[in-house]
Structure formats: C-alpha cells, structure tokens
Design a protein around this motif. Structure first.
Motif, short mmCIF file in Angstrom:
data_model
loop_
_atom_site.label_atom_id
_atom_site.label_comp_id
_atom_site.label_asym_id
_atom_site.label_seq_id
_atom_site.Cartn_x
_atom_site.Cartn_y
_atom_site.Cartn_z
N ALA A 123 20.84 -16.54 -41.74
CA ALA A 123 22.04 -16.71 -40.93
C ALA A 123 21.96 -15.96 -39.60
O ALA A 123 22.44 -16.45 -38.57
CB ALA A 123 23.27 -16.23 -41.71
N THR A 124 21.35 -14.79 -39.60
CA THR A 124 21.32 -13.95 -38.39
C THR A 124 20.01 -14.07 -37.62
O THR A 124 19.88 -13.45 -36.55
CB THR A 124 21.50 -12.48 -38.77
N GLU A 125 19.06 -14.84 -38.15
CA GLU A 125 17.72 -14.92 -37.56
C GLU A 125 17.10 -13.52 -37.43
O GLU A 125 16.40 -13.21 -36.48
CB GLU A 125 17.75 -15.61 -36.20
N GLY A 126 17.39 -12.70 -38.43
CA GLY A 126 16.78 -11.37 -38.50
C GLY A 126 17.46 -10.30 -37.69
O GLY A 126 17.03 -9.14 -37.68
N MET A 127 18.55 -10.63 -37.01
CA MET A 127 19.23 -9.63 -36.19
C MET A 127 19.98 -8.64 -37.07
O MET A 127 20.74 -9.00 -37.95
CB MET A 127 20.21 -10.30 -35.23
N MET A 128 19.74 -7.34 -36.81
CA MET A 128 20.43 -6.27 -37.53
C MET A 128 21.02 -5.29 -36.51
O MET A 128 20.61 -5.27 -35.36
CB MET A 128 19.46 -5.55 -38.47
N PRO A 129 21.97 -4.46 -36.93
CA PRO A 129 22.59 -3.51 -36.00
C PRO A 129 21.58 -2.47 -35.49
O PRO A 129 20.60 -2.16 -36.16
CB PRO A 129 23.66 -2.82 -36.85
N ASP A 130 21.85 -1.94 -34.30
CA ASP A 130 21.05 -0.83 -33.79
C ASP A 130 21.39 0.44 -34.55
O ASP A 130 20.53 1.28 -34.82
CB ASP A 130 21.33 -0.62 -32.29
N LEU A 131 22.67 0.59 -34.90
CA LEU A 131 23.17 1.77 -35.60
C LEU A 131 24.31 1.35 -36.52
O LEU A 131 25.13 0.51 -36.15
CB LEU A 131 23.67 2.81 -34.60
N THR A 132 24.33 1.94 -37.71
CA THR A 132 25.41 1.68 -38.65
C THR A 132 26.00 3.01 -39.11
O THR A 132 25.27 3.90 -39.52
CB THR A 132 24.91 0.90 -39.89
N LEU A 133 27.32 3.13 -39.01
CA LEU A 133 28.03 4.30 -39.54
C LEU A 133 28.66 3.90 -40.86
O LEU A 133 29.45 2.95 -40.92
CB LEU A 133 29.11 4.77 -38.57
N TYR A 134 28.28 4.61 -41.92
CA TYR A 134 28.86 4.34 -43.24
C TYR A 134 29.88 5.42 -43.55
O TYR A 134 29.56 6.60 -43.62
CB TYR A 134 27.78 4.31 -44.32
N PHE A 135 31.13 5.01 -43.74
CA PHE A 135 32.23 5.93 -44.01
C PHE A 135 32.39 6.09 -45.52
O PHE A 135 32.85 5.17 -46.20
CB PHE A 135 33.51 5.43 -43.34
N ASP A 136 31.99 7.24 -46.01
CA ASP A 136 31.93 7.46 -47.46
C ASP A 136 33.18 8.18 -47.96
O ASP A 136 33.55 9.25 -47.45
CB ASP A 136 30.69 8.29 -47.79
N VAL A 137 33.82 7.59 -48.94
CA VAL A 137 34.98 8.20 -49.58
C VAL A 137 35.05 7.71 -51.02
O VAL A 137 34.63 6.58 -51.33
CB VAL A 137 36.28 7.84 -48.82
N LYS A 138 35.54 8.55 -51.92
CA LYS A 138 35.69 8.14 -53.31
C LYS A 138 36.69 6.98 -53.40
O LYS A 138 37.71 6.99 -52.71
CB LYS A 138 36.17 9.31 -54.16
N PRO A 139 36.41 5.98 -54.23
CA PRO A 139 37.29 4.82 -54.34
C PRO A 139 38.74 5.18 -54.63
O PRO A 139 39.66 4.55 -54.09
CB PRO A 139 36.67 4.02 -55.50
N GLU A 140 38.96 6.18 -55.46
CA GLU A 140 40.33 6.57 -55.79
C GLU A 140 41.10 7.00 -54.54
O GLU A 140 42.29 6.69 -54.38
CB GLU A 140 40.33 7.71 -56.81
N VAL A 141 40.41 7.70 -53.64
CA VAL A 141 41.04 8.16 -52.40
C VAL A 141 41.31 6.98 -51.48
O VAL A 141 42.40 6.84 -50.91
CB VAL A 141 40.14 9.19 -51.68
N GLY A 142 40.33 6.11 -51.33
CA GLY A 142 40.48 4.95 -50.45
C GLY A 142 41.59 4.02 -50.91
O GLY A 142 42.41 3.56 -50.10
N LEU A 143 41.66 3.74 -52.19
CA LEU A 143 42.69 2.84 -52.71
C LEU A 143 44.08 3.47 -52.61
O LEU A 143 45.08 2.76 -52.40
CB LEU A 143 42.37 2.45 -54.15
N ALA A 144 44.15 4.78 -52.74
CA ALA A 144 45.43 5.47 -52.60
C ALA A 144 45.92 5.36 -51.15
O ALA A 144 47.12 5.18 -50.90
CB ALA A 144 45.29 6.94 -52.99
N ARG A 145 44.98 5.43 -50.21
CA ARG A 145 45.35 5.27 -48.80
C ARG A 145 45.91 3.87 -48.55
O ARG A 145 46.89 3.70 -47.83
CB ARG A 145 44.11 5.49 -47.91
#
Length: 212
Positions: A123-145
């Motif tokens: 689908a992307t013809e191999g294109m990927m991001p230059d940089l990716t920020l992954y925001f890590d949080v426990k699921p319980e915290v995220g769902l509560a938000r």
C-alpha cells in the motif's frame, strides 16, 4: 531541510493526539511548514473509509477486512496528503501509521505482523516514517482517561476487552525493540506538559542529527 514524516503512536488514551496538536502549534510559531493529519483518514476518501472501519455498529467486521480497509485508507492518505507535503519540504505530523496496523491487526487480532507488514508495504510502496514517537501508558490508565474525556469520539476499538489493549501495548514495545532507531518511546503516564517537552526534545534531536 528536506521534508519530514513523523508519526505518533500509542494505545487508546495515551494522549498522542493532544501532544501532536501542541507540537504542530509550536512548529507553526517557529515558522515551520507543518501539517497535522491522522489515520485512518487525512483525505476525503480516507475519511469515508474511516467511518466504515470505526463505526461502533460494525462489530461483525472480519479482521482481514479491517486490515485491508486500513491499508486502502493509508494508500489514499499517502498519495493525497503526506507525499505532496513532504516533497515540498514540509513536516507531516501523523496520528498513527503502519505501526498501528502491525499492532492492532497483526498482533491483537492475530493475523500476524509479517502478513500485515507485507500488505502495508504494498500500500505504501515501502514508505515508512522518518521518526516515530510511541506514547507508552498502561491500558488501565489510558482507558480511564477516555472515560473522563466526554468530547472524544466513541469508536469500535473502545469496545474491546482490557486483554486486547494489553496485547496492543506489548506489541508496541516489541516493535520498539525491533526498530529502536526509528521508534522512540515517550512515557505518557507523566503530566501532559512533561510529555510535550520530551516529545519536542526527541524531535529536535532527530532534526539536528539529520542535518549534520
């Protein structure tokens, strides 16, 4: 500087969308040519596909159908929005990209990371991001938000079990281990101001490294 494609990833309620908008505002203040976009969506056609994918009534959707729809929306989004802006030397800040499909459909839905990756590379013809920020949080915290955030859209993913969201987080951490140079982890359990500061630091360090 040549254009940049930066993606923001994370589980439900990680706060990535809020931080993305604040990063965009900061870049605009600095006079940078920047746009914010999202997946699925980011173009007229892709937004219509988004409506189909995330409709809370579409609980019978097959996992492979879901993966194909995400890939189709991604392709349209790339050719209409992302690629033209990057080619003009601009910065694209995107809320989710291929990593989301690898995590949600590849792992949490059980299709397989490599299978979903091959679909998306087509689908992307191999294109990927230059940089990716992954925001890590426990699921319980995220769902509560999410429960506290009344203005947020309710979509099909919000109906998944807590076990599903734990699979998502584990898969993201695995991807970060596989691609540590591209994927940088941000502790999203901290206050939003601290998360924003850390995100800007990561992006600035990457941009400085890219120009040296």
């Amino acid at each position: 500087m040549s254009g940049l494609f930066i993606t923001f990833e994370g589980g439900e309620g990680a706060g990535k969308t809020t931080v993305l908008q604040q990063v965009k505002e900061k870049f605009e203040q600095d006079g940078m040519q920047v746009i914010a976009t999202r997946e699925p969506g980011g173009s007229v056609i892709a937004e219509k596909v988004r409506d189909v994918i995330l409709d809370p009534l579409h609980t019978e959707m097959d996992a492979r159908t879901e993966a194909l729809l995400y890939a189709a929306a991604r392709r349209q989004h790339l050719v209409e929005t992302v690629i033209p802006h990057v080619k003009k030397g601009g910065i694209v800040l995107c809320d989710r990209f291929v990593d989301s499909s690898l995590v949600y459909q590849g792992v949490a839905r059980g299709i397989g990371i490599d299978e979903v990756l091959q679909l998306n590379l087509f689908a992307t013809e191999g294109m990927m991001p230059d940089l990716t920020l992954y925001f890590d949080v426990k699921p319980e915290v995220g769902l509560a938000r999410i429960a506290e955030h009344k203005g947020r859209e309710f979509n099909r993913l919000d109906q998944e079990s807590i076990a599903f969201h734990h699979k998502v987080r584990k898969a993201y951490l695995h991807l970060q281990e596989r691609e540590p140079k591209r994927i940088h982890t941000i502790d999203a359990s901290e206050q939003i101001g601290d998360v924003l500061t850390k995100s800007l630091q990561e992006i600035q360090a990457f941009m400085e490294k890219k120009t040296t």
